[in-house]
Motif scaffolding. Structure first.
Motif, mmCIF file in Angstrom:
data_model
loop_
_atom_site.group_PDB
_atom_site.id
_atom_site.type_symbol
_atom_site.label_atom_id
_atom_site.label_comp_id
_atom_site.label_asym_id
_atom_site.label_seq_id
_atom_site.Cartn_x
_atom_site.Cartn_y
_atom_site.Cartn_z
ATOM 1 N N VAL B 276 0.867 -1.180 0.000
ATOM 2 C CA VAL B 276 0.000 0.000 0.000
ATOM 3 C C VAL B 276 0.900 1.225 0.000
ATOM 4 O O VAL B 276 1.841 1.285 0.787
ATOM 5 N N PRO B 277 0.654 2.199 -0.909
ATOM 6 C CA PRO B 277 1.570 3.348 -0.980
ATOM 7 C C PRO B 277 1.731 4.012 0.375
ATOM 8 O O PRO B 277 0.747 4.342 1.031
ATOM 9 N N GLU B 305 -6.904 2.778 4.106
ATOM 10 C CA GLU B 305 -5.987 2.918 2.969
ATOM 11 C C GLU B 305 -5.784 1.569 2.264
ATOM 12 O O GLU B 305 -5.614 1.528 1.050
ATOM 13 N N GLU B 308 -8.740 1.212 0.002
ATOM 14 C CA GLU B 308 -8.637 2.107 -1.147
ATOM 15 C C GLU B 308 -7.647 1.573 -2.174
ATOM 16 O O GLU B 308 -7.816 1.776 -3.376
ATOM 17 N N PHE B 311 -9.394 -1.132 -4.047
ATOM 18 C CA PHE B 311 -10.403 -0.547 -4.920
ATOM 19 C C PHE B 311 -9.772 0.258 -6.069
ATOM 20 O O PHE B 311 -10.456 0.720 -6.966
ATOM 21 N N VAL B 313 -8.078 3.160 -5.828
ATOM 22 C CA VAL B 313 -7.975 4.619 -5.644
ATOM 23 C C VAL B 313 -6.514 5.034 -5.554
ATOM 24 O O VAL B 313 -6.083 5.986 -6.200
ATOM 25 N N THR B 314 -5.756 4.299 -4.758
ATOM 26 C CA THR B 314 -4.315 4.528 -4.690
ATOM 27 C C THR B 314 -3.649 3.212 -5.077
ATOM 28 O O THR B 314 -3.476 2.328 -4.239
ATOM 29 N N ALA B 316 -1.522 -0.029 -5.924
ATOM 30 C CA ALA B 316 -0.463 -0.637 -5.124
ATOM 31 C C ALA B 316 0.902 -0.383 -5.740
ATOM 32 O O ALA B 316 1.044 -0.216 -6.948
ATOM 33 N N ARG B 331 -6.079 0.091 -11.433
ATOM 34 C CA ARG B 331 -5.322 1.349 -11.411
ATOM 35 C C ARG B 331 -6.236 2.509 -11.044
ATOM 36 O O ARG B 331 -5.778 3.607 -10.804
ATOM 37 N N LYS B 332 -7.539 2.277 -11.149
ATOM 38 C CA LYS B 332 -8.506 3.312 -10.775
ATOM 39 C C LYS B 332 -9.800 2.610 -10.405
ATOM 40 O O LYS B 332 -9.991 1.434 -10.750
ATOM 41 N N ILE D 329 6.732 8.677 -0.717
ATOM 42 C CA ILE D 329 5.919 7.474 -0.522
ATOM 43 C C ILE D 329 6.771 6.223 -0.690
ATOM 44 O O ILE D 329 6.711 5.289 0.099
ATOM 45 N N SER D 333 7.478 3.252 1.944
ATOM 46 C CA SER D 333 7.176 1.843 1.678
ATOM 47 C C SER D 333 8.404 1.060 1.257
ATOM 48 O O SER D 333 8.284 -0.037 0.716
ATOM 49 N N PRO D 355 0.480 8.311 -6.228
ATOM 50 C CA PRO D 355 -0.620 8.523 -5.296
ATOM 51 C C PRO D 355 -0.253 9.653 -4.349
ATOM 52 O O PRO D 355 0.145 9.409 -3.229
#
Ligand SMILES: Nc1ncnc2c1ncn2[C@@H]1O[C@H](COP(=O)(O)OP(=O)(O)OP(=O)(O)O)[C@@H](O)[C@H]1O
Ligand SMILES: Nc1ncnc2c1ncn2[C@@H]1O[C@H](COP(=O)(O)OP(=O)(O)OP(=O)(O)O)[C@@H](O)[C@H]1O
Ligand SMILES: [Mg+2]
Ligand SMILES: [Mg+2]
Lengths: 312, 512, 365, 365
Positions: B276-277, B305, B308, B311, B313-314, B316, B331-332, D329, D333, D355
């Motif tokens: 996760v970013p 997060e 998200e 899903f 949104v952000t 991986a 990707r979105k 970021i 990570s 992001p």
């Protein structure tokens, strides 16, 4: 059978049909000090002949705006319209449409291709040549000069510049820079300052539009370049005349806007009320030249006085 | 309206009426509060609780009625007037300026110094110090200079609480302060509330979590459809009684469906080494067909997060996901939606709803492209879908053409759920699905979740409500500091075990 | 705003019946049409929550390109119009695409991107026109703005720009109010994040609005080129302001999510009627010498009038809204009070119209 | 943006050392100062989430009023400057107050109110100047823009406008960053409702920002009157755009809540250095006849350059931001990503996406 209003002391024609109001219009190409002088001419004629001449000034100075005004006047049935065409070549269709319904006169900027009846004004190319000749006198050994203007695309700017170029051709005078300010007056001044700073060997600056004169005078004085960088400009802004008096600017070429106003009103009126006699008086080349003046230190005082009279 | 006592009421609201276009939100509602009393204000979604409290807080003006403080009639024509009277209000919806830091938000409008003079200097150091104290008091371990935009909903909620405490009010109104807090944090808050009560502060407490009300309230006032239906003393207030007064009929207070036999173990969503970013660790888990996988964790533990990222949104930064055995790398959000993975976000105002659009338009938004022909809106289908969702979730709205901005918080949440239920999910991610939802509707939503799971739909449910996590989940993944600390199977679910994991104390056996 | 428009038109007609005369009506309609075409374009952008300051420059550039490519005059390349116009329109669309991509992909502020675009494109026009003017003299294009259907005397009763405007309005109204695309535009303007979370391809839709805006700017550019007959970089300066003003007068909010095509049409009409009215307004009177005279607006007052009319119009419009909202609340409560007589009935909340928003200070117009 | 500014200045200095010569430095500083004064004013409005399009007209009107009241030339009333300047500034403040009240009390959109104001006030200037020009010839006011402290030759090393700018910047930075008022301005821009619910007198604070904007517009107007020496309604046209551009380049977001005084100063400097650079830029070369020549920018390219520099500056700035955010970021990570790549590099989800923030598409610059 329309009732005349007011008290019993009605004028003689009361009770009969009202005399038709003559609708006359004087349409300039923008709103500026220059046209205030022309307006003075219009007002003078109004007083003399007791008619109304509506002055219209396109506030933004665009062709579109002027076209709209012209179409408007024509659809309101104006008898005569005098106009300083912004883009004469391309307004021909509009001008011709106006000329169908109203007597059309041009002033200041002619539209020879249209069916206008008469042109009153000066020739900007000639005015440029007059200034150019003066520049040649100022720079006997030649040198570099720069030109400042609102927008070079305007017809009068093009013609004035062409006149200057024609006059200085072969005289070892080089126009090294031309700068536009798009009528931003602060930019007009900072352009002059920048260019003088960017060209240490600049000999002369010329301003093509009326407010370029004051901008040039202010810049030269602020940079302490008076006498080192000469100036030659157009039109009769107050600061320009002051600068000529104190030597910051060498000369300005002026037109005679008062005459534009006065003569255009007069012709418009006469063409409306007695078209036949008036038409007979139109000169063969369909134009009336009001001439130009070159104002220098020697004649600036007299000119200022005349101007003050006119603006009253 | 019994409770006769010697002391004059700290606060008395009488016959308050409030109308909105299309709705009468309050009609002749009365309420009283004594110093050192915790009054629970109860009612279904849209009953008028928030409206009543906004009137008290000066954010809305009543159309009729009287408000008395210490027996004196007062006019509260602005938030400032309310503050002057010693009234502090924690809004149901988060009300923070995201561009400012925590300290600035805590003291917003309350900066100290010579009051009235706007150009007085900001006592920055002083504010930071006091903010640190307050953060400690609410149990939020963050620097006061953290920008609020970087906080999670739960953390923001705690900032809101700190902000209200900073006012040192005589009357403190809390409109669902715990809706995004976990039990540990809620307990912490209750400690604070009890201390305030001991100091003689009058507290109005709104919550849809019945156990909190039972634990805290000295008295209960119940609203229904904008009317006052009655008051209950501590002794008389039982779950069943409150609920029946709220809904106007008997309703089983036991709303978790029977535990059904664990569905098939065929994995549907498999997450392996997902990065996760911004998170410091990889995440792996899998969820089976028809499974409800709960995600527990403290505020800010990284559940939202993670969802998200799943899903899209952000997206991986590494790792791999498969959905029904096929590569799944959204990707979105559209990528996820096209594969049948839907997310009902936790912050409904920011991510869930287009507030100016109507209930129907919000409900149809993700799917409208699919039942429109050649791009031409199919309003008929839209209406049908919206109406059936409104009916299914019992959303209280004047009509499906009502802009959602005008709905009560709980009803807005129902619209968010409705828009995903209207489509056919494979994996449904519900982030705090019952946040702000009343008991009756909760039962309804739980029933739907169970039904969906029975149909073979996989549900990932993030929740801060321990009862809900235990009552609904087949398994529970517990997160701590943005890692999965352990996954507890149903048989090992207990409040204690989850709590241990949540606070970072791993239990070897649980690392499944 | 409709009320303001009607009042203005009536007042002007009373002052000067020529206002509704054939010639002036046609001229005014043509003006409204040309403004309306690109105001609708910018409307898409505004409803989606963006802004497009470059549209005036796009109008200018389209015209300059057509003049450069297709004029047979000095400086023109003399290609036929069927080459010049499509190329110019294609360039307009590409500009919209470019700006849209910068805004959505690089997440730049629309204001600054389109401001940069506005200046840049004006410079391109100026360079193409060589700092001067390109004449379209004699081009058949001139028939576009000046001709039309149903000839009556020297006028065409339905000028072509009006036809184009009607077509654009129809398509835009359809796209905005009856298609999924339009719904997405409103959703993005209302809450960009929620739209994204609902699976809308926000970047694509948003980019499209800039393409539409620039494209309709191009269409307007063709009309203006025909109307003015000559092009320079001066054409189109400040037009974005008129378009934005028309959209806002017509009910668009610059925060996004609000506005209708019909509103924008009315807003455009208001803007142009103000302009026209300044020239048409007159008051006949008799002066001290008993000479019949006509009082007209001093040309120096032009901007005062335009500014004042805009301000008065929005203020009145807002007051009307506030009064209506109040009345609706009172009305609703009256109905509800009746219904409330039985508790059951009170549960069925009346389904009246859109109320004022929940936020304490939502603004409108 | 600071990087962009430094790069530009360096490039210009290399191309033409006169760029940093005494005379040009002083002129450019004066230009930056005059723009900066009102850009800071508009900055208050923008940070609070509003917009002020009328500031250019306020600049013009202030100058026209001073010229009208205090000029001894034709058309001037000849009152002393200590009457003319305070009256003009007072009018500017009242304009700001009026617009602010319309916006906050009637809940009108700032864009349309200040657009109406812009036109209206330009008309007032035009009427006062009678459609022409009012000369300030001979007025002691002219010393303001042209004089300064520390005379060196014909130049004053510290022009008065620079002093005024420094004073304005200091006070503004204090007010915005160190007072309760400034905190409220940011809060309102960040979340108007939250500010309202925190008991902030939002309307008062918001109105004040318009008063500040108009007031600083007035101060700039005094400088410009002195600099230009004659006033007409033309002065100030489009200045609001320069100011907004300066603010946005300096990091203000038109959505409100973001920006700093230092940023606006840098943004103003960028705008003015572009302007100046266009005039100063030169490339010496040798032509075919081996004559030493200097290549300069064609004036037709002016707008292309301005537009392009603005676009390039914001794009670069944004790319720097995105890269920084990504790196941050990645860094956070780092451990996880490494382990992941070693785990199954082949199937790894590509780690491209930026992001930036939590919201899927928050925009900046
Ligand atoms: N600004 C508004 N405009 C129109 N209707 C409104 C507005 N605010 C609230 N309402 C309506 O008033 C009623 C009461 O809303 P309120 O927010 O007080 O409910 P609540 O009891 O707090 O519900 P919840 O538990 O869901 O938060 C609802 O029907 C809601 O739709
Ligand atoms: N955009 C961001 N910038 C900085 N930090 C962030 C950002 N988004 C999330 N975080 C941090 O990531 C962590 C995990 O947040 P997340 O929202 O996933 O937690 P959560 O378990 O859902 O908590 P909550 O119950 O409060 O919603 C938090 O510590 C938060 O501060
Ligand atoms: Mg509520
Ligand atoms: Mg969360």
């Amino acid at each position: 059978n329309e009732k005349s209003e007011g008290t019993g002391a009605a004028p003689a024609e009361g009770g009969g049909a009202k005399p038709k109001i003559v609708k006359l219009a004087f349409v300039t190409n923008n709103a500026s000090e220059f046209w205030k002088i022309a307006q003075a001419g219009v007002r003078k004629y109004e007083q003399e002949s007791k008619v109304q001449v509506d002055v219209k000034m396109p506030s933004n100075g665009t062709t579109e705006e002027q076209n709209q005004i012209l179409e408007n006047l024509s659809s309101q049935g104006y008898d005569a319209i005098a106009v300083s065409a912004i883009a004469p070549a391309d307004q021909v269709p509009v001008l011709n449409k106006v000329a169908e319904k109203s007597k059309l006169i041009t002033f200041d900027s002619d539209a020879p291709a249209s069916s206008r009846l008469l042109y009153i004004g000066t020739n900007n190319h000639e005015a440029g040549k007059a200034l150019g000749a003066h520049i040649v006198k100022l720079l006997p050994d030649g040198g570099k000069m720069a030109v400042f203007v609102g927008t070079l695309s305007a017809d009068n700017a093009k013609q004035r510049l062409q006149g200057i170029q024609d006059a200085i051709a072969g005289k070892n005078i080089e126009i090294v820079d031309k700068r536009e300010d798009n009528t931003d007056r602060a930019k007009a001044r900072s352009n002059v300052e920048d260019i003088i700073n960017a060209h240490p060997d600049l000999k002369l600056v010329a301003g093509l539009w009326s407010y370029n004169g004051p901008a040039i005078a202010a810049a030269i004085e602020a940079l302490g370049k008076k006498g080192k960088v000469l100036a030659a400009v157009f039109d009769e802004e107050e600061e320009t005349l002051t600068a000529i008096e104190n030597g910051t600017i060498s000369a300005t070429v002026v037109q005679k806007p008062f005459q534009f106003g006065y003569l255009a009103s007069k012709w418009a009126h006469e063409l409306s009320v007695k078209p036949d006699t008036a038409k007979a008086q139109i000169p063969a080349n369909k134009s009336i030249d009001t001439g130009i003046d070159v104002i220098e230190k020697t004649n600036v005082a007299t000119f200022k006085q005349q101007l003050a009279e006119m603006k009253k | 309206m019994s409770v006769a006592a010697s002391a004059p009421d700290l606060l008395a609201m009488r016959a308050i009426t409030k109308r909105f276009a299309g709705v009468v939100a309050l009609q002749g509602v009365s309420l009283s509060l004594k110093p050192g009393e915790v009054l629970a204000l109860m009612g279904e979604n849209g009953a008028g609780k928030s409206t009543l409290m906004k009137i008290l807080g000066g954010a809305l003006q009543p159309d009729g009625g009287e408000i008395c403080i210490d027996g004196k009639s007062v006019a509260i024509e602005s938030v400032r007037a309310a503050k002057r009277l010693g009234i502090a209000l924690i809004h149901q919806e988060l009300m923070l300026a995201p561009n400012l830091d925590i300290a600035a938000n805590i003291f917003l409008g309350n900066e100290g110094g010579a009051t009235g003079l706007l150009l007085r200097p900001l006592p920055k150091g002083d504010m930071a110090a006091r903010a640190r104290e307050l953060l400690l008091r609410v149990g939020l371990r963050l620097s006061p200079s953290t920008p609020v935009s970087a906080l999670t909903a739960g953390q923001m909620q705690m900032v809101e609480i700190a902000k209200a405490l900073a006012l040192s009010a005589r009357i403190l109104i809390m409109d669902e302060p715990t809706s995004s807090l976990t039990s540990g944090e809620s307990e912490h808050l209750f400690g604070i509330i009890r201390k305030l009560r001991a100091d003689g502060i009058g507290i109005v407490y709104i919550s849809h979590r019945m156990e909190e009300v039972m634990a805290l309230a000295d008295r209960v006032t119940v609203l229904r459809d904008g009317r006052h239906v009655g008051d209950l003393t501590r002794a008389g207030a039982t779950r069943e009684r409150i609920v029946s007064m709220m809904v106007g009929r008997e309703l089983s207070a036991h709303y978790f469906p029977e535990k059904r036999p664990r569905a098939s173990t065929e994995p549907v969503l498999v997450v392996e080494g997902l990065v996760v970013p911004g998170a410091p660790a990889q995440i792996s888990f899998s969820a089976g067909r028809g499974e409800i996988l709960g995600f527990a964790g403290l505020v800010g533990s990284g559940r939202t997060e993670l969802m998200e990222t799943i899903f899209g949104v952000t997206p991986a930064l590494g790792g791999r996901m498969t959905l029904e055995g096929k590569e799944f790398a959204p990707r979105k959000p559209r990528d996820a939606i096209d594969r049948g993975v839907y997310l009902a976000p936790e912050d409904r105002k920011r991510h869930g709803l287009v507030l100016p659009l109507s209930v129907a338009e919000n409900t149809s938004l993700p799917d409208i492209g699919n039942y429109s022909r050649w791009g031409f809106l199919n309003r008929e289908t839209e209406r049908r879908v919206a109406e059936s969702e409104v009916e299914r979730l019992r959303t209280k709205t004047p009509g499906i053409r009502q802009p959602v901005v005008n709905l009560s918080g709980g009803n807005q949440q129902k619209v968010v759920l409705g828009k995903w239920l209207a489509m056919n999910p494979r994996v449904l991610i519900l982030d705090e699905p019952t946040r702000g939802i009343d008991v009756g509707a909760k039962a309804e939503i739980y029933r739907h979740m169970t039904a969906l799971a029975d149909e073979g739909i996989t549900i990932l449910m993030v929740s801060s409500d321990m009862e809900e996590i235990i009552g609904m989940s087949d398994r529970v993944a517990v997160m701590h500091e943005r890692r999965i600390k352990g996954v507890l199977p149903r048989e090992r679910l207990s409040q204690e075990r989850i709590a241990t994991l949540m606070t970072g104390h791993a239990d070897k056996e649980d690392l499944s | 705003m409709t009320i303001a428009l009607v009042v203005m038109c009536l007042g002007l007609y009373i002052s000067n019946p020529d206002f509704l005369g054939q010639s002036n009506s046609i001229n005014t309609l043509r003006q409204i049409s040309m403004l309306g075409i690109f105001a609708i374009g910018i409307g898409f952008v505004i409803i989606a929550g963006g802004i497009d300051l470059s549209i005036g420059s796009v109008i200018g550039l389209t015209g300059v390109l057509i003049a450069k490519l297709s004029s047979s005059q000095l400086g023109g390349l003399g290609y036929p119009l069927w080459i010049g116009i499509p190329v110019a329109l294609g360039v307009a669309l590409l500009i919209g695409l470019g700006q849209g991509l910068l805004i959505t992909r690089l997440k730049l502020q629309p204001f600054i991107v389109t401001l940069g675009g506005m200046l840049f494109l004006r410079g391109v026009s100026q360079t193409i026109a060589g700092g001067g003017t390109l004449s379209l003299g004699g081009s058949p294009l001139l028939a576009l703005a000046n001709g039309g259907l149903l000839k009556s005397g020297s006028d065409a009763l339905i000028p072509y720009p009006l036809l184009m405007f009607l077509a654009v309005s129809g398509v835009a109204a359809y796209a905005l109010h009856f298609t999924v695309f339009g719904r997405y535009v409103y959703a993005i303007g209302g809450n960009r994040d929620a739209a994204e979370y609902s699976g809308i391809n926000v970047k694509r839709v948003e980019t499209s609005t800039y393409v539409i805006s620039a494209g309709l700017g191009g269409v307007a550019g063709v009309c203006y080129a025909s109307y003015i007959g000559q092009m320079s970089q001066q054409v189109g300066i400040a037009y974005e302001m008129y378009a934005i003003a028309a959209a806002v007068l017509g009910g668009c909010s610059l925060r996004g999510g609000e506005g209708t095509v019909l509103g924008i049409i009315i807003g455009s009409a208001v803007m142009r009627v103000i302009d026209n009215g300044i020239n048409m307004f007159q008051l006949p009177y008799e002066d001290a010498d008993r000479i019949q005279r006509i009082w007209r607006l001093d040309p120096n007052w032009t901007f005062i009038i335009i500014g004042a009319v805009i301000l008065v119009a929005v203020i009145l419009d807002q007051i009307v809204h506030i009064v209506q909202a109040k009345r609706r609340i009172r009305h609703a409560s009256a109905g509800a009070a009746e219904a409330a007589s039985s508790l059951q009935a009170a549960t069925a909340v009346s389904a009246a119209g859109p109320p004022a928003a929940r936020a304490p200070d939502s603004e409108s117009v």
